[in-house]
Design an enzyme around this catalytic site. Structure first.
Site, PDB file in Angstrom:
ATOM      1  N   CYS A 144      -7.969   9.253  18.301  1.00  0.00           N
ATOM      2  CA  CYS A 144      -9.000   8.293  18.698  1.00  0.00           C
ATOM      3  C   CYS A 144      -8.992   7.100  17.740  1.00  0.00           C
ATOM      4  CB  CYS A 144     -10.379   8.948  18.683  1.00  0.00           C
ATOM      5  SG  CYS A 144     -10.568  10.351  19.799  1.00  0.00           S
ATOM      6  N   ASP A 178      -4.031  -3.530 -24.107  1.00  0.00           N
ATOM      7  CA  ASP A 178      -4.550  -4.658 -24.862  1.00  0.00           C
ATOM      8  C   ASP A 178      -5.309  -4.105 -26.069  1.00  0.00           C
ATOM      9  OD1 ASP A 178      -5.449  -7.384 -25.360  1.00  0.00           O
ATOM     10  OD2 ASP A 178      -7.403  -6.664 -24.692  1.00  0.00           O
ATOM     11  N   CYS A 229     -10.992  12.749  16.932  1.00  0.00           N
ATOM     12  CA  CYS A 229      -9.774  13.146  16.235  1.00  0.00           C
ATOM     13  C   CYS A 229      -9.039  11.903  15.742  1.00  0.00           C
ATOM     14  CB  CYS A 229      -8.851  13.975  17.136  1.00  0.00           C
ATOM     15  SG  CYS A 229      -8.144  13.045  18.504  1.00  0.00           S
TER      16      CYS A 229
END
Length: 753
Positions: free
Chosen positions: A17, A423, A14
């Site tokens: 952890c 650009d 989970c």
């Protein structure tokens, strides 16, 4: 001196952890680590002196396993087969237990003992991963989702054992109805809850593992695009790993290009759809670059390897995608902090629920049922999956479309951006200039003018210089140049056949010839894209002094050519607008973005391009270093700026912008400075990138909202005794499945037409 170390983590169940491992690693001096629950990987920046073994030792002391990734291998998805077997066994045994508990008419004499016989293997064997993880966490003084599951299912099972062996629940003829709410019968047993919760959670974890595999499919398929073997010109076939930079190799029709290289013989069409998302094959011939992983759809090619292994574009794409999947949204970081204290809080809440119900006189059974429901419903799985699964799917889908996202910060930036600096050369336009007119001064020879200019510009890598060289090469071989000098924003000069020659901005056109290295659109060997040669209209005695001052001059770029200080004449060049630029800019406006064209061109040239593509705001005459100042000025005005560019002269502006977007055909330094990289030379890819990024962030926020809302809504219901523990387990599993399923919607993302 720092370096990055990546580890594969095992045993996580989970988000808590992952959060715990991350905290342990970050406690080491000089270490900055992130742990991703969905990809089961840890990535750490460590100082000199720390090794992977040191990090592995820390992870193992925390109660998990860790190892360095196996080299040159696609990441494996979480193993689902052992989990599948455990789920099937548990489901087969659980179904009759649940049916007997739910239908009183089927509760024959001693039915409860049959339920115990069937439920015991489910709780012990089926729930073993939860119990083992809870025990490991307990040894390290920690708690996780598995702690809640183990506590809840064991409590329900042990209560049932007590009621069967020491209470009246084991008597023949005992029956009790199935209730959605907490029970009050002192003889109640909860074998169906213990078995049902275990099976539901196993089903949720199995569905999660499958969904995580689907979420990572795009990255795995990207890593598997490369060729396994390569044919050499002498007829031998070797593993692609043995290929070295500079080696020649063959690409036969239907084969993949083994690695990045340059065509030295042959011509063909390459299918680049798997790399760039572009469905139209691209023609290549001698001198053109090719990308590893693309498919040869036509003739036979001989290619010289220019990049191999981890340096190839395909490997860099995969690395960018994988690194992006390790990121955490700002709201996810908040969720991680919450999940770190969530489990202890839930255990305390369950204890408080038990005490409250006992104190209220509602009975031990009702108090126990409510407490177990609190333990089971509160598992924070969905919180841990909210961001990683969406990132897995979103970045993977982006890679399929030729969009590389550096990290979650880039995704979040797209929601704030309101201005897009574009650009001109190589972004809005093709970046491939063509000499359209050569106008010599009276008494000067136009062919000599073009020949001298082409000879000097042969040493330049600017698109204008390459166009001039390409046009001059059409009239014969060019002499060598010595004493070459390039001045950014001014022009070039050198000595050709003993004569000093200058090619510089036209006095009337006011065009700064930006000479920079590796600018996008540079043409090698006097050839245009895919080997097409430029054609110049050459005219003598046309009066260069008047050239560039008429109506036509605004649509062209003019440069002057001088030999030994004498004006020989002028050259006119044009840059074609990309066919999709106008539509792409219209899409950007619909996304709420204001496009601004920024270029070193003179205002008439810039305004002509802007009018053609539908841009109303133009910033012209900007030297390379000035683009950064433009970004800063707009930011000072309160705008959030995205910069789209492709050349070396764009790199600083890309880094300064709130969101840097590099066109994939641009230079490595521009790509390195950007947040998003577009592998297609098409401005619509920028539209797709913004749309995908925003959609991914929207999915992440939706996931986190529903995960929080689920816990906020469900916990009071459980504490109030309104949820049977088995229903709570089903709801918890479904919340995780919902979050993963919501993330998988990103697989259906479609680019603009």
């Amino acid at each position: 001196m720092t370096r990055q170390i990546e580890l594969e983590i095992g045993g996580m169940t989970c988000a808590a952890c992952a959060n715990r491992i991350e905290k342990k690693l970050n406690r080491l001096d000089g270490v900055t680590a992130t742990v991703n629950y969905a990809t089961e990987k840890a990535r750490a920046t460590v100082p000199a002196g720390l090794t992977a073994a040191d990090l592995i030792a820390v992870v193992e002391k925390t109660g998990y396993t860790a190892a360095e990734p196996r080299a040159e291998q696609a990441p494996e998805a979480p193993a689902a087969d052992p989990l599948r077997t455990r789920l099937i066994v548990s489901a087969v045994l659980t179904v009759p237990v649940v049916l007997l508990a739910m239908v009183p008419a089927w509760q024959f004499d001693y039915w409860q003992w049959l339920s115990l016989t069937l439920a015991a293997p489910v709780v012990v064997y089926g729930g073993w991963p939860f119990h083992r993880s809870a025990a490991v966490n307990l040894r390290h003084g920690a708690a996780s989702m598995d702690t809640l599951v183990s506590l809840g299912t064991l409590a329900a099972f042990l209560w049932s054992l007590w009621a069967l062996f020491l209470g009246d629940a084991g008597m023949p003829g005992m029956t009790h109805p199935f209730e959605l709410r907490a029970g009050t019968d002192s003889d109640a047993i909860y074998l169906e809850a213990a078995a049902g919760v275990t099976t539901f959670l196993l089903a949720g974890r199995y569905a999660e593992a499958r969904a995580k595999r689907r979420a990572g499919d795009a990255l795995r398929s990207l890593l598997e695009l490369g060729a396994r073997s390569v044919a050499l010109p002498d007829g031998r076939e070797i593993p692609v790993e043995e290929l070295r930079t500079g080696d020649l190799f063959l690409v036969r029709p239907g084969e993949k290009v083994a690695t990045d290289g340059e065509v030295v013989d042959g011509a063909s069409a390459l299918d680049q759809s798997l790399i760039t998302g572009e469905s139209v094959p691209v023609e290549v011939t001698v001198g053109d670059p090719v990308t590893g992983g693309t498919v040869n759809a036509g003739g036979r090619l001989v290619v010289r390897a220019t990049r191999v292994g981890a340096d190839t574009q395909l490997a860099q794409m995969a690395r960018l995608v994988e690194e992006a999947q390790d990121g955490k949204a700002a709201v996810q970081r908040l969720a991680d902090r919450i999940s770190g204290v969530f489990v202890p809080v839930v255990i305390a809440l369950a204890a408080a629920t038990l005490g409250f119900w006992l104190g209220s006189g509602r009975g031990t059974t009702a108090a126990f049922t409510a407490a177990v429901a609190v333990l089971i419903i509160a598992c924070p799985c969905a919180l841990g999956l909210a961001t990683p699964t969406a990132l897995l799917v979103g970045t993977g889908r982006g890679a399929q479309l030729g969009i590389l996202i550096r990290g979650v910060e880039a995704l979040e930036s797209t929601r704030r951006v309101d201005t897009v600096l574009l650009d001109k050369t190589g972004t809005v336009t093709t970046g491939v200039m063509t000499v359209t007119e050569v106008v010599a001064e009276p008494g000067q020879d136009a062919t000599r003018l073009l020949r001298l200019a082409g000879a000097v510009e042969a040493a330049s890598e600017h698109p204008l210089g390459r166009a001039i060289t390409r046009a001059a090469a059409e009239h014969g071989p060019l002499p060598p140049v010595t004493n070459f000098l390039a001045t950014a924003g001014v022009g070039v000069r050198g000595t050709v056949e003993g004569t000093p020659v200058e090619v510089a901005r036209a006095a009337g056109g006011a065009f700064p010839v930006e000479i920079v290295r590796a600018e996008s659109g540079a043409v090698e060997g006097g050839r245009g894209p895919r080997g097409t040669a430029a054609v110049a209209a050459v005219s003598d005695g046309g009066g260069a002094a008047e050239a560039g001052r008429g109506a036509g001059s605004a649509a062209q770029t003019w440069v002057e050519v001088r030999a030994d200080g004498t004006l020989l004449g002028r050259l006119a060049l044009t840059d074609a607008v990309r066919p999709t630029s106008a539509a792409a800019i219209a899409h950007l406006r619909r996304l709420g973005l204001n496009p601004v064209l920024v270029t070193g061109d003179a205002a008439p040239v810039a305004e002509r391009v802007a009018a053609e593509v539908g841009v109303t705001e133009v910033i012209a005459g900007v030297l390379p270093a000035g683009k950064v100042d433009v970004v800063k000025r707009l930011q000072a005005e309160g705008r959030s700026v995205a910069m789209v560019g492709d050349g070396v002269n764009d790199a600083a502006a890309l880094a300064q912008a709130d969101l840097g977007v590099a066109m994939g055909a641009g230079t490595d330094v521009a790509i390195e400075a950007s947040d998003l990289t577009l592998m297609r030379d098409d401005l619509t890819a920028a539209v797709d990138a913004v749309r995908l990024a925003r959609h991914t962030v929207q999915i992440i926020r939706g996931n986190l909202f529903w995960a929080f809302a689920y816990n906020v809504a469900a916990l009071p219901l459980a504490a109030s005794g309104l949820l049977n523990p088995m229903i709570a387990g089903a709801a918890m599993a479904l919340s995780s499945i919902f979050v993963v399923g919501n993330s998988l919607r990103l697989r259906r993302f479609r680019p603009v037409a």
